[in-house]
Design an enzyme around this catalytic site. Structure first.
Site, short mmCIF file in Angstrom:
data_model
loop_
_atom_site.label_atom_id
_atom_site.label_comp_id
_atom_site.label_asym_id
_atom_site.label_seq_id
_atom_site.Cartn_x
_atom_site.Cartn_y
_atom_site.Cartn_z
N GLY A 126 0.81 -1.21 0.00
CA GLY A 126 0.00 0.00 0.00
C GLY A 126 0.84 1.26 0.00
N ALA A 127 1.88 1.29 -0.85
CA ALA A 127 2.86 2.38 -0.80
C ALA A 127 2.54 3.53 -1.75
CB ALA A 127 4.24 1.84 -1.12
N ASN A 128 1.38 3.51 -2.42
CA ASN A 128 1.10 4.55 -3.39
C ASN A 128 0.43 5.80 -2.80
OD1 ASN A 128 -1.17 2.47 -3.40
ND2 ASN A 128 -2.18 4.24 -4.31
N SER A 129 0.02 5.73 -1.50
CA SER A 129 -0.64 6.89 -0.90
C SER A 129 -0.47 6.85 0.61
CB SER A 129 -2.13 6.92 -1.26
OG SER A 129 -2.80 5.79 -0.71
N GLY A 130 -0.81 7.97 1.25
CA GLY A 130 -0.86 8.03 2.71
C GLY A 130 0.43 7.64 3.41
N LEU A 131 0.28 6.84 4.47
CA LEU A 131 1.43 6.41 5.27
C LEU A 131 2.46 5.66 4.44
CD1 LEU A 131 -0.28 5.07 8.52
CD2 LEU A 131 1.00 7.19 8.28
N GLY A 132 1.97 4.79 3.57
CA GLY A 132 2.88 3.98 2.76
C GLY A 132 3.75 4.83 1.85
N TYR A 184 -13.08 -3.73 11.91
CA TYR A 184 -11.78 -3.09 11.71
C TYR A 184 -10.91 -3.29 12.95
CZ TYR A 184 -8.14 0.38 11.04
OH TYR A 184 -6.91 1.00 10.93
#
Length: 336
Positions: free
Chosen positions: A50-56, A217
């Protein structure tokens, strides 16, 4: 009435601004962690889900600056390629604008397709990794889905449990051999403080009897912690460490499934600006656990704001952790 309302609004705005100022001053220590030893991650390969946005994305940017070879494991390849292009441009601009610690020796960026909602995709991804990557120094299990409506993964699992726990469970297990051969190596798991509101119901892990998106969640984030602790026990003596963290409340697109009434959005935006961390601030603990010499050899711990924190007893229940591990192995097909 109008005067009192105006006073209340002004007081709320003033309080928000004051707290925002306090937060930004207090976050100075976190920001100072950026730009550490520019050679810290040279020669190291890091996989971030999940490195394309946010924390990643923020985590990838910083580790790239520190010289790592960063593999972005993302579901949407087009969006990942776009994010990678942006990261490369930002690095070039930083070099052109003048020397910045950790930029001159920036690392390499690689994009690979990985859909954690599909065990088939996870297996194909890992097969490609094992064929093409001679080493893996750091695995960061960052991707996640937050409070979505009830839906199922390709394999029929409730989406939040399937992506946040089972997908990463299979991914980690399939890459353990590569991590061990690359030792000393690290695994970093991104959980949430909301784990406190979850429980592991072994009679309904797939939420087919009842579904509450908030509870599910929290359950998936509790599963992340139990997984980390059991994995740490199994990895003793291998020189592979695994730690889990909560990033705090961060302004990202993770809450895209949360409906906020139109009239409330301006206030929500103000509150998020005042109280929520930026992705860069939220990513600091992930970066710390992936790269800092301070945590060399540390394993099975829970961190927040780059320091160890205590867990509730239910997150340290060894019997539940072992049972969840055994059931997860069957669910993802490691054991028949």
């Amino acid at each position: 009435m109008a005067v009192s309302t105006a006073v209340a609004v002004l007081a709320a705005l003033g309080g928000a601004l004051w707290l925002a100022a306090r937060r930004f001053v207090g976050s100075g220590v976190q920001r100072l962690r950026r730009g550490g030893d520019p050679a810290l991650m040279h020669g190291k390969t890091v996989l971030i889900t999940g490195a394309n946005s946010g924390l990643g994305r923020a985590t990838a940017a910083e580790l790239l600056r520190l010289g790592a070879r960063v593999i972005m494991g993302c579901r949407d390849r087009a969006r990942a390629e776009e994010a990678a292009g942006q990261l490369r441009r930002e690095l070039r601009q930083a070099v052109e604008c003048g020397p910045e610690p950790g930029v001159s020796g920036a690392g390499e960026l690689v994009v690979r397709e990985l859909d954690l909602a599909s065990l088939r995709s996870v297996r194909a991804f890992c097969q490609e990794m094992l064929q093409e990557e001679p080493r893996l120094d750091v695995l960061i299990n960052n991707a996640g889905i937050f409070q979505c409506p009830y839906m199922k993964t390709e394999d029929g699992f409730e989406m939040q449990f399937g992506v946040n726990h089972l997908g990463h469970f299979l991914l980690t297990n399939l890459l353990l051999g590569l991590l061990k051969s690359s030792a000393p190596s690290r695994i970093v798991v991104v959980s949430s403080k909301l784990y406190k509101y979850g429980d592991i119901n072994f009679d309904d892990l797939n939420s087919e009897q009842s579904y509450n998106k908030s509870f599910c969640y929290s359950r998936s984030k509790l599963a992340n912690i139990l997984f980390t602790r059991e994995l740490a026990r199994r990895l003793e003596g291998t020189n592979v460490t695994v730690n889990v963290l909560h990033p705090g409340i961060v302004r990202t697109n993770l809450g895209r499934h949360i409906h906020i009434p139109l009239l409330v959005k301006p206030l929500f935006n103000l509150v998020s600006w005042a109280f929520f961390k930026t992705p860069v601030e939220g990513a600091q603990t992930s970066i710390y656990l992936a790269s800092s010499p301070e945590v060399e050899g540390v394993s099975g711990r829970y961190f927040g704001d780059c320091k160890e924190e205590e867990l509730l007893p239910k997150a340290m229940d060894e019997s539940v952790a072992r049972k969840l591990w055994d059931i997860s192995e069957v669910m993802v097909g490691i054991l028949k």
